[in-house]
Design a protein around this motif. Structure first.
Motif, short mmCIF file in Angstrom:
data_model
loop_
_atom_site.label_atom_id
_atom_site.label_comp_id
_atom_site.label_asym_id
_atom_site.label_seq_id
_atom_site.Cartn_x
_atom_site.Cartn_y
_atom_site.Cartn_z
N ASP A 42 0.87 -1.17 0.00
CA ASP A 42 0.00 0.00 0.00
C ASP A 42 0.91 1.22 0.00
N VAL A 43 0.93 1.94 -1.11
CA VAL A 43 1.86 3.07 -1.26
C VAL A 43 1.25 4.39 -0.79
N GLY A 44 0.03 4.34 -0.26
CA GLY A 44 -0.66 5.58 0.11
C GLY A 44 -1.34 6.17 -1.12
N ILE A 45 -1.91 7.39 -0.96
CA ILE A 45 -2.58 7.99 -2.12
C ILE A 45 -1.48 8.52 -3.03
N ALA A 46 -0.94 7.60 -3.83
CA ALA A 46 0.27 7.95 -4.61
C ALA A 46 0.28 7.10 -5.87
N GLU A 47 -0.72 7.31 -6.72
CA GLU A 47 -0.85 6.48 -7.91
C GLU A 47 0.35 6.63 -8.85
N GLN A 48 0.88 7.84 -8.96
CA GLN A 48 2.04 8.04 -9.84
C GLN A 48 3.21 7.17 -9.36
N HIS A 49 3.48 7.28 -8.09
CA HIS A 49 4.55 6.47 -7.51
C HIS A 49 4.22 4.99 -7.63
N GLY A 50 2.96 4.63 -7.38
CA GLY A 50 2.57 3.22 -7.43
C GLY A 50 2.85 2.59 -8.77
N VAL A 51 2.58 3.34 -9.85
CA VAL A 51 2.79 2.79 -11.20
C VAL A 51 4.29 2.60 -11.47
N THR A 52 5.08 3.61 -11.13
CA THR A 52 6.51 3.48 -11.43
C THR A 52 7.20 2.54 -10.46
N PHE A 53 6.69 2.46 -9.26
CA PHE A 53 7.15 1.43 -8.31
C PHE A 53 6.91 0.06 -8.92
N ALA A 54 5.72 -0.14 -9.52
CA ALA A 54 5.42 -1.42 -10.18
C ALA A 54 6.36 -1.65 -11.36
#
Ligand SMILES: Cc1ncc(C[n+]2csc(CCOP(=O)(O)OP(=O)(O)O)c2C)c(N)n1
Ligand SMILES: CC(=O)[C@@H](O)[C@H](O)COP(=O)(O)O
Ligand SMILES: [Mg+2]
Length: 625
Positions: A356-368
């Motif tokens: 769960d990266v928090g409300i951080a969709e941009q980070h979540g995608v690049t983290f993926a």
């Protein structure tokens, strides 16, 4: 509702609050809380967040001069007390319903809603915009952004703090810190805010000793006392005030009044609150009644209707957990929505593999993308509407590098009570435009299970699959998903006159449309496209060759599946002859909240609509029954 609310009855607009004493404002807050509980008991909605800001809402409207001063609620799901105080008390029974008031702030709804919301972390940017407008002579007063501890975990909030702190303009940011997002908050910022709040949490703030010292210090700060240690916010150019108890009306009023008089630059006031405050069942619930259906205001018992079939979300969570049992490389990412995406189910089986990266969709995608580049199999589970936040990351970090990130796109299509801001309307278009991307849509929950297996097995690049909010169709769920052949659809009904090529969950509506058409004496072929990219060009050729009318159907905006089919038909010369093609999509306008079926009727996507378009096309092209 027959309850005794003498103070609230005096308020038809915030201006009426100016004559109230502080004691009367305290009573007003109590009456307002009771009003919100009893109203949401009938309508359902975002109760916990709204109860957490009752005192704050009263104090802000009492101290500031709204609507000249711009009060901007981040996400806006906590705006119910604000709506009651700003002339919409009589409409609260229509909350989140067709033709009723929105569940979020909305410019077109009221002058007291200066900026619409629903997607989080936008309020500070908007407040800065209003502040610049004021300084350049526009007729606007102060800007006050109210942002939660969950919402301030998003990068956009720091972009705004960074810029606002540097510009140094007078503006106010109220950090509403209730130590909750939808789920318990995650991230270093959450820990930092808790350390800042220290013992000034509301329960402790009433106790003598350090907590009271915090509150005293907060007031001293506003009057100019020098802080003995600088916070992150001060280092970004903000005056930091707090932490204060966001339910203590005296603290709120004194700090806001002093800040309004004294501050001439950006100010951040750290308020500690309790999500669900004042309603025991909400305060005690793990989710603090973040989003509830109607409930008994005495007991808090929610009127949960028995689902006819498991939700797509539940099926997804279970199917992914099952795949992960066989594949140790499989990991899952959510942006602060473990329960909404079903990754809470996944995590119950594989706790160490859910992030769960928090409300951080941009980070979540690049983290993926990083996870995929590192050799793992990431499933990025983000609602269609919130995935919009990470689009450049999908383009630049995933598709361009052809990294095998899997996108599980829930809430595809129209979502109901959350309305236009949450519609999953655009993902087909924004994903099929990308080279290397594979785009699937599940026509039912059995197909969803197979698409999870397909995505798990597919390692040649990025792949996405979309599915709608809510219950499945009740079809039998396969024991285990089997990988689908990439780019292959299937015919589910054979006819000769009209062909309906459906992408996604509107297949059932397409079947009903076929029944209507066949009652007119024609026969209908119905096909499930399964893939919008790569298209099943053999299937399309077969449909185009054997039928005079071809209808495409999707739960998405123009520029998606139908457009992809049209590109292909045009470029292959299929449109040079007498084939009639119609693409059925969401209309080119936003559709406000309502029951999903009513919203699809408004969108012109019912079985009747599909049949009417097909019959009209058949008539034009003299297709005889
Ligand atoms: C960009 C975006 N991602 C996810 C969401 C879903 N969402 C709505 S409210 C919420 C949690 C907000 O937490 P916080 O800001 O602390 O407000 P609280 O509910 O605690 O008052 C989330 C994740 C959203 N609205 N916008
Ligand atoms: C306010 C917000 O954005 C979320 O709470 C959202 O309303 C959740 O949507 P679902 O109810 O579809 O999970
Ligand atoms: Mg919060």
């Amino acid at each position: 509702m027959g309850r005794h609310t003498p103070q609230l009855d005096r308020i038809s607009a915030p201006a009426d609050m100016k004559s109230l004493s502080d004691a009367e404002l305290r009573i007003l807050a109590d009456e307002l809380r009771d009003e919100v509980i009893h109203s949401v008991a009938n309508t359902g909605g975002h109760l916990g967040s709204s109860l957490g800001v009752v005192e704050l809402t009263v104090a802000l409207h009492a101290v500031f001069d709204t609507p000249r001063d711009k009060l901007i609620w981040d996400v806006g799901h906590q705006c119910y007390p604000h709506k009651v105080l700003t002339g919409r008390r009589a409409q609260m029974h229509t909350l989140r319903q067709e033709g009723g008031i929105s569940g979020f702030t909305k410019r077109s709804e009221s002058p007291f809603d200066p900026f619409g919301a629903a997607h989080s972390s936008t309020s500070i940017s908007a407040a800065l915009g209003f502040s610049v407008a004021r300084d350049m002579g526009q007729a606007t007063g102060d800007a006050v952004a109210v942002i939660g501890d969950g919402s301030i975990s998003a990068g956009m909030a720091y972009e705004a703090l960074n810029n606002a702190g540097a510009q140094g303009r007078r503006m106010f940011v109220i950090l509403n810190d209730n130590e909750m997002s939808i789920a318990p908050p995650v991230g270093a910022m959450s820990h930092y805010m808790t350390s800042l709040a220290g013992s000034a949490q509301p329960e402790a703030a009433r106790e003598p000793g350090p907590a009271r010292d915090h509150a005293r210090r907060a007031r001293e700060l506003v009057t100019g006392a020098v802080n003995d240690q600088s916070t992150l916010f001060e280092n970004l150019g903000f005056e930091y005030i707090g932490p204060i108890d966001g339910h203590d009306m005296d603290q709120l009023l004194s700090v806001l009044r002093a800040a309004r008089v004294r501050s001439n630059g950006p100010v951040l006031i750290h308020c500690c609150t309790v999500k669900g405050k004042g309603f025991g069942p909400a305060e005690e619930a793990a989710d603090r009644y973040h989003g509830v259906s109607s409930f008994d205001p005495k007991t808090g018992t929610q009127a949960k209707k028995r689902p006819n079939a498991p939700s797509y979300t539940k099926i997804f969570g279970e199917a992914l957990a099952d795949e992960a049992t066989r594949d140790p490389k499989l990991v899952a990412i959510t942006a602060a929505m473990p329960s909404g995406t079903g990754l809470d189910i996944f995590a119950s089986h594989h706790p160490s593999r859910m992030y769960d990266v928090g409300i951080a969709e941009q980070h979540g995608v690049t983290f993926a993308a990083g996870l995929a580049a590192g050799g793992l199999k990431p499933f990025c589970a983000i609602y269609s509407t919130f995935l919009q936040r990470g689009y450049d990351q999908i383009v630049h970090d995933v598709a361009l590098q052809n990294l095998p990130v899997r996108f599980a796109i829930d809430r595809a299509g129209l979502v109901g009570a959350d309305g236009a801001t949450h519609a999953g309307a655009f993902d087909i278009g924004y994903l099929t435009a990308l080279p290397n991307m594979v785009v699937m849509a599940a026509s039912d929950e059995a197909e969803l299970v197979h698409m999870v297996a397909t995505a798990a097995a597919y390692d040649d690049g990025p792949i996405a699959f979309r599915y709608p909010r809510g219950e499945g169709t009740g079809v039998t769920i396969p024991e285990r998903g089997r990988p689908l052949e990439i780019g292959k659809g299937l015919i589910v009904r054979q006819g000769f006159d009209v062909a309906i090529l459906s992408f996604g969950a509107h297949l059932s509506e397409s079947q009903r449309a076929a029944d209507i058409i066949e009652a007119q004496g024609m026969t209908v072929t119905v096909a499930d496209a399964r893939f919008a990219k790569p298209l099943d060009t053999q299937l399309i050729a077969k449909l185009a060759r054997k039928h005079r009318v071809l209808i495409t159907v999707e739960q998405g905006a123009q520029g998606g599946f139908g457009a992809m089919v049209l590109h292909h038909l045009a470029n292959e010369g299929w449109l040079d002859g007498d084939l009639a093609v119609r693409t059925m999509t969401l209309p080119d306008r936003f559709i406000d909240q309502g029951a999903p079926d009513a919203m699809y009727a408004d969108a012109g996507l019912t079985a009747q609509d599909i049949a009417a378009i097909a019959l009209q096309a058949a008539k034009v092209h003299q297709v005889q029954a």
